[in-house]
Each structure stands twice: as C-alpha cells, then as structure tokens.
Design an enzyme around this catalytic site. Structure first.
Site, PDB file in Angstrom:
ATOM      1  N   ILE A 105      41.382 -28.877 -41.691  1.00 21.35           N
ATOM      2  CA  ILE A 105      40.668 -28.720 -40.417  1.00 21.35           C
ATOM      3  C   ILE A 105      39.274 -29.312 -40.502  1.00 21.35           C
ATOM      4  O   ILE A 105      38.814 -29.999 -39.579  1.00 21.35           O
ATOM      5  CB  ILE A 105      40.627 -27.239 -40.014  1.00 21.35           C
TER       6      ILE A 105
ATOM      7  N   ASP B 244      32.040 -28.634 -50.181  1.00 14.81           N
ATOM      8  CA  ASP B 244      33.369 -28.168 -50.550  1.00 14.81           C
ATOM      9  C   ASP B 244      33.527 -28.406 -52.046  1.00 14.81           C
ATOM     10  O   ASP B 244      33.567 -29.558 -52.493  1.00 14.81           O
ATOM     11  CB  ASP B 244      34.457 -28.945 -49.784  1.00 14.81           C
TER      12      ASP B 244
ATOM     13  N   CYS C 149      34.693 -20.902 -36.323  1.00 18.54           N
ATOM     14  CA  CYS C 149      36.045 -20.771 -35.766  1.00 18.54           C
ATOM     15  C   CYS C 149      37.063 -20.623 -36.889  1.00 18.54           C
ATOM     16  O   CYS C 149      38.247 -20.923 -36.706  1.00 18.54           O
ATOM     17  CB  CYS C 149      36.389 -21.996 -34.917  1.00 18.54           C
TER      18      CYS C 149
ATOM     19  N   ASP D 176      34.212 -17.662 -32.679  1.00 14.03           N
ATOM     20  CA  ASP D 176      35.570 -17.397 -32.202  1.00 14.03           C
ATOM     21  C   ASP D 176      36.221 -16.292 -33.013  1.00 14.03           C
ATOM     22  O   ASP D 176      37.261 -15.770 -32.635  1.00 14.03           O
ATOM     23  CB  ASP D 176      36.411 -18.683 -32.295  1.00 14.03           C
TER      24      ASP D 176
ATOM     25  N   GLU E 167      38.118  -7.300 -35.792  1.00 15.40           N
ATOM     26  CA  GLU E 167      38.851  -7.727 -34.605  1.00 15.40           C
ATOM     27  C   GLU E 167      39.960  -6.733 -34.295  1.00 15.40           C
ATOM     28  O   GLU E 167      40.546  -6.153 -35.215  1.00 15.40           O
ATOM     29  CB  GLU E 167      39.433  -9.131 -34.821  1.00 15.40           C
TER      30      GLU E 167
ATOM     31  N   HIS F 124      39.080 -15.282 -30.521  1.00 16.60           N
ATOM     32  CA  HIS F 124      39.980 -15.871 -31.516  1.00 16.60           C
ATOM     33  C   HIS F 124      40.986 -16.816 -30.853  1.00 16.60           C
ATOM     34  O   HIS F 124      42.203 -16.664 -30.945  1.00 16.60           O
ATOM     35  CB  HIS F 124      40.731 -14.778 -32.286  1.00 16.60           C
ATOM     36  N   LEU F 125      40.436 -17.843 -30.200  1.00 18.80           N
ATOM     37  CA  LEU F 125      41.251 -18.808 -29.456  1.00 18.80           C
ATOM     38  C   LEU F 125      41.539 -20.093 -30.227  1.00 18.80           C
ATOM     39  O   LEU F 125      42.090 -21.027 -29.664  1.00 18.80           O
ATOM     40  CB  LEU F 125      40.529 -19.185 -28.148  1.00 18.80           C
ATOM     41  N   GLY F 126      41.171 -20.141 -31.507  1.00 22.04           N
ATOM     42  CA  GLY F 126      41.281 -21.388 -32.265  1.00 22.04           C
ATOM     43  C   GLY F 126      42.633 -22.074 -32.166  1.00 22.04           C
ATOM     44  O   GLY F 126      42.712 -23.295 -32.057  1.00 22.04           O
ATOM     45  N   ALA F 127      43.699 -21.292 -32.197  1.00 20.27           N
ATOM     46  CA  ALA F 127      45.049 -21.881 -32.152  1.00 20.27           C
ATOM     47  C   ALA F 127      45.679 -21.789 -30.772  1.00 20.27           C
ATOM     48  O   ALA F 127      46.859 -22.116 -30.608  1.00 20.27           O
ATOM     49  CB  ALA F 127      45.948 -21.181 -33.165  1.00 20.27           C
TER      50      ALA F 127
END
Length: 530
Positions: free
Chosen positions: A153, A172, A231, A257, A262, A280-283
């Site tokens: 991602i 990273d 997100c 997000d 939650e 939590h709309l990422g997907a």
C-alpha cells in the site's frame, strides 16, 4: 459435488463463480448475524464464504464436521478462530491484496481533505455561511511526504504522490536501496522522515515494533505545521498527544480512518476543527469489495475442485501426501525464518536457503514460503505462505535456493542465510525422529536446542563469569530455566547462549542483562510451536 455456504453479502457474480466451477452454493447473506441458525445448518457444508459479520468461533467449527475451507473476502480474519480451524483441519483463506489500491486512494483523499479543510468548508457552506477567508489551505505540489511503511500500500501511495509532484521520503526497515530507487523514493530513518515531512502517512500493521510508532516523543520531532494521515491501523499514533499538538498548532491537521478503539463512538480527536475522521473506510469501495468477493470464490472453488491452495493462513501449498512428511519441516522452516526475523531491524539485501539431504527432496517452494512467512511474521502478522514471497519481491530482496546431498551427521537440514546491509545472519535446523524441530547451528556455531515458545538469545565473548552472571540474573528475576544451550567458536572467541524459559521475557530482564556490560546482544524470542 462440494457444497458452500455464503453467509455474508457477496455479489451475485461471486456466487455464480462457485456454480460455474461445479460447486453447489447456498447464498444466505444475512445468516452470519444469526449464530443459532448458523450452528444448526453449518454441518451440511464443505466450505464457508464470509466477510466480517459471520463469527467463526470454536463452537461453530465443532458443529461443522464436513467443513474443509473458510474463505474470508478481505484481509482481516479476526472473526475466525484460526487455531481451532487448524486443529480441525480446516483451511482458512483470505484475499490480502484485493483492497490495496482502495486503501491507498483513501489515504491520498484524506491528505487532500486535510490540506484544504474540505469537510469543514462543506459543512459551513451548506449551513448558509460564506466563510471564504476562514478556510485557507495549502498546496500538495512541491511538499514532502513522509511514508512510514513502504510495502504494497505504501508503494501505491508513493506512486500517486510522485504523480502529484511531491517529494517522497520512505521509512521502512525492510526497504532495500534497489527497491527505493525503483519506486523513486528517498529511503530515510524515522527521525529524518519526521523532521522533514510536510505530510506523514502511515502504512504499517500494528505489531510490537510499530505500536505507538508516533508516540508523544516522536510526534514532538515532527516539523511544525505537519499534517498526519493514518488509514492503516489504530494504535499506531498516541491520539492524546496528537490532540494536544493539534490544539497548540504544532500539527496543522490530521486525517484518521482508524482508531485505537473501534467502533470509535468517542475519541479525543473528535470535535477538533483541523481533524478529518472517517469510520474505517479504507477498503470500502465498490471495486474493492467486488474484487475480494470474486477472489475468494475463485480460491475456494479451486481448492474444493482441484486441491489447489491459495492465500492460506494456516496451510502451505502442498499435496495431502506431501503434508504427512513435510509438516515438521515446514514448522522448522517457519522457526528458522522467525529466528532471524526477530533479530532483524534493517533492510534485507538477499536470502539464501540451503536444503541438505532429505530436505532437498521435498517440496522446496512450500518450504521457501514457510521460511519467508516466518521471517515477516514478527512485523507483519497478516502475512501468509503465499503473500510472503510477494512482499519480499516488492521490497527488491533477492531470494535464492541451494540444494545439496547429505553432507553431515544429520539425514537432512535447512540452513538460512540472510544478508543485511550491515551484517549476515545464519541459522540452521533439522527435524529429529520425534518430529520436533531443533536449532543445530547459529552464526556458524554448532548447538543442539529444541525450539520452545519462550527463549532468550545472547551473544558475548567467551570469557570467564558470563554464564554464571547470565544464569544468576535470570534466576534472580524470577524466571525458571527449562533448558540452557551454549556454543562457541573457540576459547576467548564468539559465544552464544539459547535459553528456554517457562514464560515470556519482559523488558526489565533485558535491561538488567544489558546493564551487566558482558553481552553484545540480548534478545527475547517467541515461537509458535502449535
């Protein structure tokens, strides 16, 4: 004809895939919320296709003696009792890459929303106000984006950001120099990303290493006026500290997000003018939901009709005949990978896996995948035997394999060599006749240690007093030593210890041992031996 129950809302197209491939299917999209009914009928089915509403608990599995495979349309499998499924011999599949683009796009959308205060401006305008001067935004073009995490991602976000003419910094630990060049990003350490970035986005799973990665201390290192978007996962950011910095003006805005708790019906970030929040709309796009539904239908059909295993979280891609022989060796491969993975916090340049003797005659692809999955598991809990090689490839890591005839006292063994930027780590293991995996060599030093759930690994120079200090400190801290394995290259040279303890090692013990000044490395290890 195998029979599948679809108990959550998959599309008609996905349901038709089962039928087209010769699988009988019952489509009951609301059944997942009716556990009593699910328990009543689940025993009829060979497969169960779900999203997040259906909870596949141990009692559901116990009521399903014919169940062979569970397919989750999506990446998260918190609603499936995987240990219980494994014990019952049920394969659990997911679709780890079906929503990557959607999640990346949501991060970009949140970045725009925060930069231009779009939600607040919309609410103001629709309320009949015309507050043009109140909503002064900033441009994206020319700004510096700091990525925390540059896997699948994160790489997509980097590509989109570069298209917007942003400069992209990437933190990273597993990103290679070659992959960074390929992506067009500048690889940096975390502190540099924090101090230079105008926008920061997070793209890492929540693990022991990443939990609270944007702590109060790290948030204080950020550039004044930074905007932060999460997100990825809740719990990566100290929300209370961020709220204070938002109120003080040090952080100019934030887009969230995901939240530490939650569903987030209340949160310290809510109500702040410079914060944009979504549930939590990422997907949550039509395309992503359709993609994962189609993928899970294809994967389950392939398994039920041909035996092919794809994106399994609890079973390697091997035949039934191979599994009988390879089971302990697959576990050994995972342990070898996990050993090095738990010691590694820097980019990996290459991985070589040597198979000796009887191990060289097995399904090496499955063993390779087990090694790589074991390596990534400590930092990427959602990884599986299929996604692990993809993740290594995305990071530009060279994977090689060596086969050789029996070359020592063991009938066969596996040796893992991982080349890092600053050093090379090696570990080897075998499976004894009792079926239990064992470590037989670390850093080229011969040992004989059975793999245990909780272990402590130390390295030092072979001088008098070290072993006594180690045992005494561990004992005084209240830990019981179940086994104690030592090895060295020679008198006064490099030495190692691998200790099997009855409980997990706490940071306080590590600090005490490090404070003795006698050890080059003190590392607690944990292994899944189930």
């Amino acid at each position: 004809m195998p029979k599948v129950l679809v108990s959550d809302a998959l599309s008609e197209t996905a349901v038709q895939i089962f039928r087209d491939r010769g699988v009988e299917v019952d489509f009951m999209p609301k059944l997942g919320k009716d556990k009593a009914k699910l328990l009543e009928i689940i025993g009829q089915y060979d497969g169960l296709a779900i999203r997040s509403a259906t909870k596949v608990t141990a009692d559901v599995l116990a009521a399903a003696p014919n169940l062979k495979v569970i397919g989750r349309a999506g990446i998260g499998v918190d609603n499936v009792d995987i240990p219980a499924a494994s014990k019952q011999g049920v394969i659990v599949m997911n679709t780890p890459f079906g929503n990557s683009i959607t999640t990346a796009e949501h991060a970009i959308a949140m970045m725009f929303a925060v930069a231009r205060q779009i939600p607040a401006a919309d609410a103001s305008t629709q309320a009949g106000k015309w507050e043009k001067s109140r909503f002064m935004g900033v441009e994206i073009t020319g700004k510096t984006l700091g990525l925390i995490g540059c896997g699948n991602i994160g790489a997509i976000v980097a590509s989109r950001a570069l298209g917007l003419k942003m400069k992209v910094l990437a933190y990273d630990p597993f990103l290679s120099d070659e992959r960074a060049v390929e992506l067009g990003v500048t690889k940096v350490e975390l502190d540099e990303a924090l101090s230079r970035a105008d926008f920061i986005t997070l793209h890492v799973p929540k693990t022991e290493k990443t939990a609270n990665i944007l702590s109060r201390e790290n948030l204080a290192k950020t550039k004044k006026g930074v905007r932060i978007v999460n997100c990825a996962r809740g719990g990566l950011v100290d929300e209370a500290a961020l709220a204070e910095l938002l109120q003080s003006g040090h952080v100019a805005g934030a887009g969230f997000d995901v939240f530490a708790v939650e569903p987030a019906t209340e949160n310290v970030l809510f109500g702040l003018d410079n914060v944009v929040c979504t549930p939590h709309l990422g997907a949550s796009t039509t395309e992503a939901q359709e993609n994962v539904a189609l993928q899970v239908a294809e994967q389950m059909s392939d398994y039920l009709m041909t035996g092919a295993v794809t994106n399994s979280l609890n079973m390697p891609a091997v035949t039934a005949e191979e599994a009988k022989v390879m089971g302990p060796w697959i576990k050994l491969a995972e342990h070898l990978g996990s050993f090095v993975g738990q010691l590694t916090d820097e980019p990996v340049k290459s991985v070589n896996i040597t198979y000796d003797g009887v191990a060289a005659d097995m399904n090496l692809k499955a063993l390779d995948c087990a090694v790589l999955a074991g390596f990534l598991k400590p930092t990427t809990p959602d990884v599986n035997l299929v996604s692990a090689p993809v993740m290594f490839k995305e990071k530009g890591v060279q994977i090689s394999q060596t086969k050789q005839d029996k070359s020592g006292v063991f009938e066969g063994y596996i040796k893992l060599t991982v080349e890092l930027e600053s050093r090379t780590r090696t570990v080897a293991g075998t499976v004894f006749s009792d079926g239990k995996p064992r470590f037989i060599q670390i850093k080229g030093i011969n040992i004989d240690a059975e793999v245990a759930p909780y272990m402590l690994y130390t390295t030092n120079k072979d001088v008098p007093g070290v072993i006594g200090s180690l045992g005494m400190t561990v004992g005084e801290a209240g830990y019981n030593i179940a086994n104690f394995t030592l090895g060295r290259t020679g008198n006064g040279a490099d030495a190692i210890a691998l200790i099997h303890l009855d409980e997990a090692v706490k940071p306080e013990l590590v600090a005490k041992l490090e404070g003795l000044g006698k050890f080059q490395l003190v590392k607690p290890l944990a292994f899944d031996i189930a």
